[in-house]
Write an enzyme that holds these catalytic residues in place. Structure first.
Site, PDB file in Angstrom:
ATOM      1  N   ARG A 121       0.936  -1.285   0.041  1.00 44.41           N
ATOM      2  CA  ARG A 121       0.089  -0.111   0.057  1.00 44.41           C
ATOM      3  C   ARG A 121       0.788   1.382  -0.104  1.00 44.41           C
ATOM      4  NH1 ARG A 121      -3.730   3.705   3.258  1.00 44.41           N
ATOM      5  NH2 ARG A 121      -5.215   4.049   1.723  1.00 44.41           N
ATOM      6  N   SER A 122       2.138   1.019   0.166  1.00 50.49           N
ATOM      7  CA  SER A 122       2.889   2.136   0.383  1.00 50.49           C
ATOM      8  C   SER A 122       3.621   2.677  -0.975  1.00 50.49           C
ATOM      9  CB  SER A 122       4.258   1.999   1.145  1.00 50.49           C
ATOM     10  OG  SER A 122       5.288   2.901   1.118  1.00 50.49           O
ATOM     11  N   PRO A 123       3.253   3.919  -1.488  1.00 46.13           N
ATOM     12  CA  PRO A 123       3.686   4.481  -2.817  1.00 46.13           C
ATOM     13  C   PRO A 123       5.182   4.843  -2.980  1.00 46.13           C
ATOM     14  CG  PRO A 123       2.595   6.185  -1.438  1.00 46.13           C
ATOM     15  CD  PRO A 123       2.221   5.055  -0.871  1.00 46.13           C
ATOM     16  N   SER A 166       7.215   2.979  -1.014  1.00 48.62           N
ATOM     17  CA  SER A 166       7.743   1.464  -1.349  1.00 48.62           C
ATOM     18  C   SER A 166       7.798   1.175  -2.796  1.00 48.62           C
ATOM     19  CB  SER A 166       6.939   0.369  -0.631  1.00 48.62           C
ATOM     20  OG  SER A 166       6.999   0.352   0.787  1.00 48.62           O
TER      21      SER A 166
END
EC number: 5.99.1.4
Length: 215
Positions: free
Chosen positions: A12-14, A16
């Site tokens: 969910r982490s942009p 990442s």
């Protein structure tokens, strides 16, 4: 000399996503194995985080992630759908989450096979690269295939071994915190954490100090 590092990462982490391609390229070009260690995002671990965040947090983050993508030439579009079901207006996280558990378990299953980085990168490009309905059709199957994996095999394992996979994912989170951080993406090399998509060159520099060489 061959090196190894752990990459703590969230679907969910942009940020990442903005890091994963460059870490994959580093592992391909240099004598280092980067092990994907997926964790559940803050929305799962701390559901009230977004409700407590500063009012400017979301608008700044959106502006920053877009310019980072532009700066590095990385395709970037809003996730359709978001891996986390969330009310945009209230920032409240929905009780039912049909995507993130499957994704994270698939990532851990891919990591068991030593192909977590490739899988995360391929899937990340679907979610954050602008693919419409990435969860439908053969999108994920194609991403798994490009990473040298079978989605059917991963899905079967994610269903039959969900409890053990979740135990491993929880252990990843504990290991991240023991290493000295809590957020993603964080690369840990010889016990030293490098947090953020803007620490990749510094992590590489540290590895080169220890003798990292190109393949």
């Amino acid at each position: 000399m061959s090196f190894s590092a752990d990459l703590f990462w969230s679907f969910r982490s942009p940020y990442s996503y903005l890091a994963i391609g460059r870490y994959r390229a580093l592992a391909a070009s240099h004598d280092v194995t980067i092990n994907l260690r997926p964790v559940y995002p803050l929305a799962i671990r701390q559901p009230d985080f977004f409700e407590r965040a500063h009012p400017n947090w979301l608008s700044y983050t959106m502006r920053d992630m877009i310019r980072v993508a532009q700066f590095h030439g990385i395709p970037f579009g809003p996730p359709r759908p978001d891996p986390i079901v969330q009310n945009v207006a209230t920032r409240q996280i929905a009780a039912e989450q049909p995507y993130i558990y499957r994704l994270t378990r698939l990532g851990q299953a891919a990591s068991r096979r030593g192909k977590g980085i490739g899988f995360a990168h391929e899937v990340g490009q679907l979610i954050w690269g602008g693919a419409q309905d990435w969860h439908l059709g053969d999108h994920l199957a194609g991403a798994a295939r490009r990473a040298g994996l079978s989605l059917a095999e991963l899905d079967a394992e994610a269903l039959s071994d969900a409890e053990t996979l979740d135990t491993e994912i929880a252990a990843n989170q504990v290991a991240l915190e023991i290493a000295g951080h809590w957020g993603v993406p964080t690369l840990v090399f010889e016990g030293e954490p490098f947090f953020g998509q803007d620490r990749i060159e510094m992590a590489k520099w540290r590895m080169e100090q220890k003798g990292l060489s190109s393949r």
